[in-house]
Design a protein around this motif. Structure first.
Motif, PDB file in Angstrom:
ATOM      1  N   ALA A  90       0.850  -1.188   0.000  1.00 40.40           N
ATOM      2  CA  ALA A  90       0.000   0.000   0.000  1.00 40.40           C
ATOM      3  C   ALA A  90       0.887   1.240   0.000  1.00 40.40           C
ATOM      4  CB  ALA A  90      -0.904   0.006   1.219  1.00 40.40           C
ATOM      5  N   LYS A  91       0.445   2.264  -0.733  1.00 35.50           N
ATOM      6  CA  LYS A  91       1.170   3.534  -0.799  1.00 35.50           C
ATOM      7  C   LYS A  91       0.213   4.687  -0.573  1.00 35.50           C
ATOM      8  CE  LYS A  91       4.567   1.993  -4.189  1.00 35.50           C
ATOM      9  NZ  LYS A  91       5.182   2.262  -5.490  1.00 35.50           N
ATOM     10  N   ALA A  92       0.676   5.695   0.158  1.00 37.99           N
ATOM     11  CA  ALA A  92      -0.068   6.945   0.305  1.00 37.99           C
ATOM     12  C   ALA A  92       0.681   7.999  -0.499  1.00 37.99           C
ATOM     13  CB  ALA A  92      -0.156   7.348   1.765  1.00 37.99           C
ATOM     14  N   ILE A  93      -0.045   8.682  -1.382  1.00 38.44           N
ATOM     15  CA  ILE A  93       0.576   9.633  -2.303  1.00 38.44           C
ATOM     16  C   ILE A  93      -0.140  10.964  -2.205  1.00 38.44           C
ATOM     17  CG2 ILE A  93       1.099  10.104  -4.737  1.00 38.44           C
ATOM     18  CD1 ILE A  93       0.832   6.960  -5.105  1.00 38.44           C
ATOM     19  N   TRP A  94       0.653  12.033  -2.080  1.00 35.55           N
ATOM     20  CA  TRP A  94       0.075  13.375  -2.125  1.00 35.55           C
ATOM     21  C   TRP A  94       1.034  14.297  -2.861  1.00 35.55           C
ATOM     22  CZ3 TRP A  94       0.973  18.374  -0.014  1.00 35.55           C
ATOM     23  CH2 TRP A  94      -0.080  19.275  -0.262  1.00 35.55           C
ATOM     24  N   ASN A  95       0.472  15.136  -3.717  1.00 39.32           N
ATOM     25  CA  ASN A  95       1.255  16.098  -4.489  1.00 39.32           C
ATOM     26  C   ASN A  95       2.335  15.376  -5.304  1.00 39.32           C
ATOM     27  OD1 ASN A  95       1.748  18.714  -5.348  1.00 39.32           O
ATOM     28  ND2 ASN A  95       3.109  19.212  -3.662  1.00 39.32           N
ATOM     29  N   GLY A  96       1.995  14.163  -5.792  1.00 37.40           N
ATOM     30  CA  GLY A  96       2.898  13.402  -6.641  1.00 37.40           C
ATOM     31  C   GLY A  96       4.031  12.697  -5.912  1.00 37.40           C
ATOM     32  N   THR A  97       3.998  12.693  -4.581  1.00 37.49           N
ATOM     33  CA  THR A  97       5.078  12.112  -3.784  1.00 37.49           C
ATOM     34  C   THR A  97       4.535  11.005  -2.887  1.00 37.49           C
ATOM     35  OG1 THR A  97       6.282  14.217  -3.768  1.00 37.49           O
ATOM     36  CG2 THR A  97       6.836  12.641  -2.034  1.00 37.49           C
ATOM     37  N   VAL A  98       5.247   9.886  -2.836  1.00 35.62           N
ATOM     38  CA  VAL A  98       4.891   8.806  -1.917  1.00 35.62           C
ATOM     39  C   VAL A  98       5.304   9.242  -0.519  1.00 35.62           C
ATOM     40  CG1 VAL A  98       5.297   6.411  -1.260  1.00 35.62           C
ATOM     41  CG2 VAL A  98       5.149   7.018  -3.679  1.00 35.62           C
ATOM     42  N   ILE A  99       4.316   9.346   0.388  1.00 35.64           N
ATOM     43  CA  ILE A  99       4.599   9.815   1.748  1.00 35.64           C
ATOM     44  C   ILE A  99       4.556   8.682   2.775  1.00 35.64           C
ATOM     45  CG2 ILE A  99       3.917  12.201   1.294  1.00 35.64           C
ATOM     46  CD1 ILE A  99       1.195  11.561   2.604  1.00 35.64           C
ATOM     47  N   ALA A 100       4.047   7.518   2.337  1.00 42.14           N
ATOM     48  CA  ALA A 100       4.044   6.331   3.198  1.00 42.14           C
ATOM     49  C   ALA A 100       3.865   5.107   2.311  1.00 42.14           C
ATOM     50  CB  ALA A 100       2.920   6.393   4.221  1.00 42.14           C
ATOM     51  N   GLU A 101       4.508   3.998   2.704  1.00 46.93           N
ATOM     52  CA  GLU A 101       4.273   2.739   1.994  1.00 46.93           C
ATOM     53  C   GLU A 101       4.596   1.573   2.914  1.00 46.93           C
ATOM     54  OE1 GLU A 101       6.697   2.112  -1.524  1.00 46.93           O
ATOM     55  OE2 GLU A 101       8.216   3.458  -0.739  1.00 46.93           O
ATOM     56  N   SER A 102       3.746   0.538   2.795  1.00 46.04           N
ATOM     57  CA  SER A 102       3.912  -0.625   3.668  1.00 46.04           C
ATOM     58  C   SER A 102       3.100  -1.800   3.142  1.00 46.04           C
ATOM     59  CB  SER A 102       3.449  -0.303   5.085  1.00 46.04           C
ATOM     60  OG  SER A 102       3.555  -1.442   5.913  1.00 46.04           O
ATOM     61  N   ASP A 103       3.569  -3.000   3.461  1.00 45.20           N
ATOM     62  CA  ASP A 103       2.769  -4.193   3.188  1.00 45.20           C
ATOM     63  C   ASP A 103       2.154  -4.703   4.496  1.00 45.20           C
ATOM     64  OD1 ASP A 103       5.007  -5.165   4.453  1.00 45.20           O
ATOM     65  OD2 ASP A 103       5.567  -6.564   2.869  1.00 45.20           O
ATOM     66  N   ARG A 104       2.163  -3.843   5.533  1.00 44.96           N
ATOM     67  CA  ARG A 104       1.625  -4.217   6.837  1.00 44.96           C
ATOM     68  C   ARG A 104       0.556  -3.229   7.323  1.00 44.96           C
ATOM     69  NH1 ARG A 104       5.244  -3.236  10.546  1.00 44.96           N
ATOM     70  NH2 ARG A 104       6.573  -2.043   9.170  1.00 44.96           N
ATOM     71  N   THR A 105      -0.265  -2.712   6.423  1.00 44.95           N
ATOM     72  CA  THR A 105      -1.316  -1.793   6.857  1.00 44.95           C
ATOM     73  C   THR A 105      -2.437  -2.573   7.539  1.00 44.95           C
ATOM     74  OG1 THR A 105      -2.497  -1.872   4.750  1.00 44.95           O
ATOM     75  CG2 THR A 105      -0.845  -0.129   5.012  1.00 44.95           C
ATOM     76  N   GLU A 106      -3.168  -1.873   8.389  1.00 43.70           N
ATOM     77  CA  GLU A 106      -4.385  -2.410   9.012  1.00 43.70           C
ATOM     78  C   GLU A 106      -5.554  -1.642   8.408  1.00 43.70           C
ATOM     79  OE1 GLU A 106      -4.794  -4.821  11.240  1.00 43.70           O
ATOM     80  OE2 GLU A 106      -2.696  -5.199  11.734  1.00 43.70           O
ATOM     81  N   VAL A 107      -6.558  -2.342   7.908  1.00 45.17           N
ATOM     82  CA  VAL A 107      -7.724  -1.678   7.322  1.00 45.17           C
ATOM     83  C   VAL A 107      -8.835  -1.635   8.365  1.00 45.17           C
ATOM     84  CG1 VAL A 107      -9.425  -1.681   5.471  1.00 45.17           C
ATOM     85  CG2 VAL A 107      -7.068  -2.431   5.016  1.00 45.17           C
ATOM     86  N   VAL A 108      -9.257  -0.412   8.692  1.00 41.35           N
ATOM     87  CA  VAL A 108     -10.322  -0.187   9.666  1.00 41.35           C
ATOM     88  C   VAL A 108     -11.300   0.808   9.051  1.00 41.35           C
ATOM     89  CG1 VAL A 108     -10.900   0.648  11.976  1.00 41.35           C
ATOM     90  CG2 VAL A 108      -8.761  -0.595  11.610  1.00 41.35           C
ATOM     91  N   GLU A 109     -12.555   0.429   8.988  1.00 43.61           N
ATOM     92  CA  GLU A 109     -13.606   1.279   8.423  1.00 43.61           C
ATOM     93  C   GLU A 109     -13.225   1.796   7.032  1.00 43.61           C
ATOM     94  OE1 GLU A 109     -14.073   4.119  11.660  1.00 43.61           O
ATOM     95  OE2 GLU A 109     -15.743   2.943  12.459  1.00 43.61           O
TER      96      GLU A 109
END
Length: 94
Positions: free
Chosen positions: A2-21
């Motif tokens: 999983a990756k979090a991207i804002w303004n064209g930049t990856v600001i977080a990435e992990s294969d250990r995210t927890e999905v809640v709601e």
């Protein structure tokens, strides 16, 4: 991964995210801390507890309170203690 991207930049990435709601919560070591600024904003969730926020800053642009986390969640949400989730235009790809 999983990756979090804002303004064209990856600001977080992990294969250990927890999905809640429907939100991916990234472990604390998965965020790129250079892009995160503490915020004084707090909100309360009835079952998770008190959330704290970060403002995201990338290339001179800021996105106030675009990330949140629960530093000391209630027992029902212990698995996401310190994990960071996103909104306000931050794209999460999983």
């Amino acid at each position: 991964m999983a990756k979090a991207i804002w303004n064209g930049t990856v600001i977080a990435e992990s294969d250990r995210t927890e999905v809640v709601e429907g939100n991916h919560y990234f472990p604390p070591d998965a965020i790129k801390s250079d892009y995160f600024q503490p915020s004084s904003t707090h909100t309360t969730c009835g079952w998770k507890g008190v959330a704290s926020y970060y403002t995201i800053a990338v290339d001179g642009q800021t996105n106030p309170d675009a990330a949140w986390y629960y530093p000391e969640p209630k027992d029902a949400a212990k698995k996401i203690a310190g994990y960071v989730a996103f909104w306000r235009g931050v794209k999460v790809e999983a």
